[in-house]
Design a protein around this motif. Structure first.
Motif, PDB file in Angstrom:
ATOM      1  N   ILE A  81     -57.402  -4.690 170.025  1.00 12.15           N
ATOM      2  CA  ILE A  81     -56.452  -4.190 171.033  1.00 12.15           C
ATOM      3  C   ILE A  81     -57.127  -4.041 172.386  1.00 12.15           C
ATOM      4  O   ILE A  81     -56.630  -4.506 173.414  1.00 12.15           O
ATOM      5  CB  ILE A  81     -55.831  -2.856 170.581  1.00 12.15           C
ATOM      6  N   ASN A  82     -58.278  -3.370 172.418  1.00  9.79           N
ATOM      7  CA  ASN A  82     -58.973  -3.158 173.680  1.00  9.79           C
ATOM      8  C   ASN A  82     -59.473  -4.456 174.293  1.00  9.79           C
ATOM      9  O   ASN A  82     -59.586  -4.580 175.523  1.00  9.79           O
ATOM     10  CB  ASN A  82     -60.160  -2.216 173.475  1.00  9.79           C
ATOM     11  N   LYS A  83     -59.772  -5.428 173.470  1.00  9.61           N
ATOM     12  CA  LYS A  83     -60.333  -6.683 173.947  1.00  9.61           C
ATOM     13  C   LYS A  83     -59.271  -7.629 174.492  1.00  9.61           C
ATOM     14  O   LYS A  83     -59.540  -8.387 175.426  1.00  9.61           O
ATOM     15  CB  LYS A  83     -61.109  -7.353 172.807  1.00  9.61           C
ATOM     16  N   ASN A  84     -58.064  -7.582 173.935  1.00  6.59           N
ATOM     17  CA  ASN A  84     -57.054  -8.589 174.264  1.00  6.59           C
ATOM     18  C   ASN A  84     -55.867  -8.061 175.060  1.00  6.59           C
ATOM     19  O   ASN A  84     -55.128  -8.848 175.636  1.00  6.59           O
ATOM     20  CB  ASN A  84     -56.539  -9.242 172.975  1.00  6.59           C
ATOM     21  N   ILE A  85     -55.672  -6.752 175.088  1.00  8.59           N
ATOM     22  CA  ILE A  85     -54.558  -6.172 175.848  1.00  8.59           C
ATOM     23  C   ILE A  85     -55.155  -5.226 176.878  1.00  8.59           C
ATOM     24  O   ILE A  85     -55.700  -4.188 176.515  1.00  8.59           O
ATOM     25  CB  ILE A  85     -53.572  -5.420 174.930  1.00  8.59           C
ATOM     26  N   GLN A  86     -55.042  -5.573 178.161  1.00  6.81           N
ATOM     27  CA  GLN A  86     -55.783  -4.816 179.167  1.00  6.81           C
ATOM     28  C   GLN A  86     -54.936  -4.273 180.310  1.00  6.81           C
ATOM     29  O   GLN A  86     -55.422  -3.476 181.100  1.00  6.81           O
ATOM     30  CB  GLN A  86     -56.897  -5.701 179.752  1.00  6.81           C
ATOM     31  N   PHE A  87     -53.674  -4.659 180.415  1.00 11.81           N
ATOM     32  CA  PHE A  87     -52.923  -4.296 181.622  1.00 11.81           C
ATOM     33  C   PHE A  87     -52.554  -2.818 181.681  1.00 11.81           C
ATOM     34  O   PHE A  87     -52.182  -2.323 182.738  1.00 11.81           O
ATOM     35  CB  PHE A  87     -51.665  -5.162 181.749  1.00 11.81           C
ATOM     36  N   ILE A  88     -52.627  -2.097 180.550  1.00  8.93           N
ATOM     37  CA  ILE A  88     -52.348  -0.646 180.577  1.00  8.93           C
ATOM     38  C   ILE A  88     -53.576   0.124 180.104  1.00  8.93           C
ATOM     39  O   ILE A  88     -53.468   1.153 179.449  1.00  8.93           O
ATOM     40  CB  ILE A  88     -51.117  -0.287 179.714  1.00  8.93           C
ATOM     41  N   GLY A  89     -54.745  -0.388 180.450  1.00 10.88           N
ATOM     42  CA  GLY A  89     -55.988   0.264 180.065  1.00 10.88           C
ATOM     43  C   GLY A  89     -56.176   1.604 180.751  1.00 10.88           C
ATOM     44  O   GLY A  89     -55.566   1.894 181.787  1.00 10.88           O
TER      45      GLY A  89
END
Length: 233
Positions: A188-196
């Motif tokens: 999740i942290n590696k591939n989804i970043q727009f709402i980090g």
């Protein structure tokens, strides 16, 4: 620019370890910055604040790296970041990690950093993202007084607006680390970043090398127009 000066603010943590999930934030931040250090050139790199001090800058080609904070034992220089004892345009790169979130006057801090940066100098800026899991938890009553939820969080759009007013060119902007308490290498942290949970902005100070003046052609054209008006009269 609307002032956001306040008189009281929570104290910045002494290290990333004082923040829940802080070690993962630091790992993720270092991972984002790693490709940029060989590109950032100059003679002086300034780290402002406790959290900037812990960022890994060993890959940087800038040899003179030093840190500054208003208090602490691990800093080369003690002083107020809003009134830094440096000459105008004397620093090549500035690391401002989570500093705006704990600053009494973020606008003043940005103006001061802009003053000391050389033309084409580098500004590395990161803060907690209000449009993330952290921003949601911030509104839970029994958690809002704990770190890092009690600090102020500024949206990426707002930070970019501030930098645009100071004529900065944005070279890189990214949000990362969606789930704070797990590794940055998690799917999740590696591939989804727009709402980090963390926003990172890398920008360069851009200034015109001279004050624009009318060319000789424009001056001659204006003189001809004035003569024509006199003849008509």
């Amino acid at each position: 620019m609307k002032s956001i000066h306040i008189t009281k603010l929570s104290k910045m943590p002494n290290s990333w370890e004082d923040i829940p999930g802080g070690k993962y934030y630091l790992i993720a931040l270092n991972k984002q910055l790693q490709p940029w250090w060989p590109k950032i050139l100059g003679d002086h790199l300034l780290k402002i604040g406790q959290l900037s001090l812990q960022v890994d800058t060993q890959s940087s080609l800038i040899t003179h790296q030093f840190s500054m904070n208003i208090s602490g034992n691990n800093f080369q220089l003690l002083g107020n970041p809003n009134e830094m004892p440096f000459g105008d345009k004397s620093i090549d790169a500035c690391l401002l990690i989570q500093q705006l979130s704990y600053s009494i006057n973020p606008h003043c801090l940005l103006y001061e950093v802009n003053r000391i940066l050389v033309d084409d100098g580098w500004l590395i800026l990161s803060n907690f993202n209000p449009f993330s899991l952290l921003g949601i938890v911030k509104y839970i009553p029994f958690l809002c007084k704990k770190e890092p939820y009690r600090c102020r969080m500024f949206s990426t759009y707002r930070q970019l607006d501030w930098l645009s007013l100071l004529s900065y060119e944005i070279l890189y902007q990214q949000s990362f680390q969606i789930i704070p308490w797990i590794s940055p290498n998690n799917f999740i942290n590696k591939n989804i970043q727009f709402i980090g949970c963390i926003n990172l902005i890398i920008a360069r100070k851009r200034t015109l090398p001279f004050t624009p003046t009318p060319t000789k052609f424009i001056k001659s054209f204006m003189e001809i127009c004035n003569k024509v008006e006199v003849i008509k009269c």
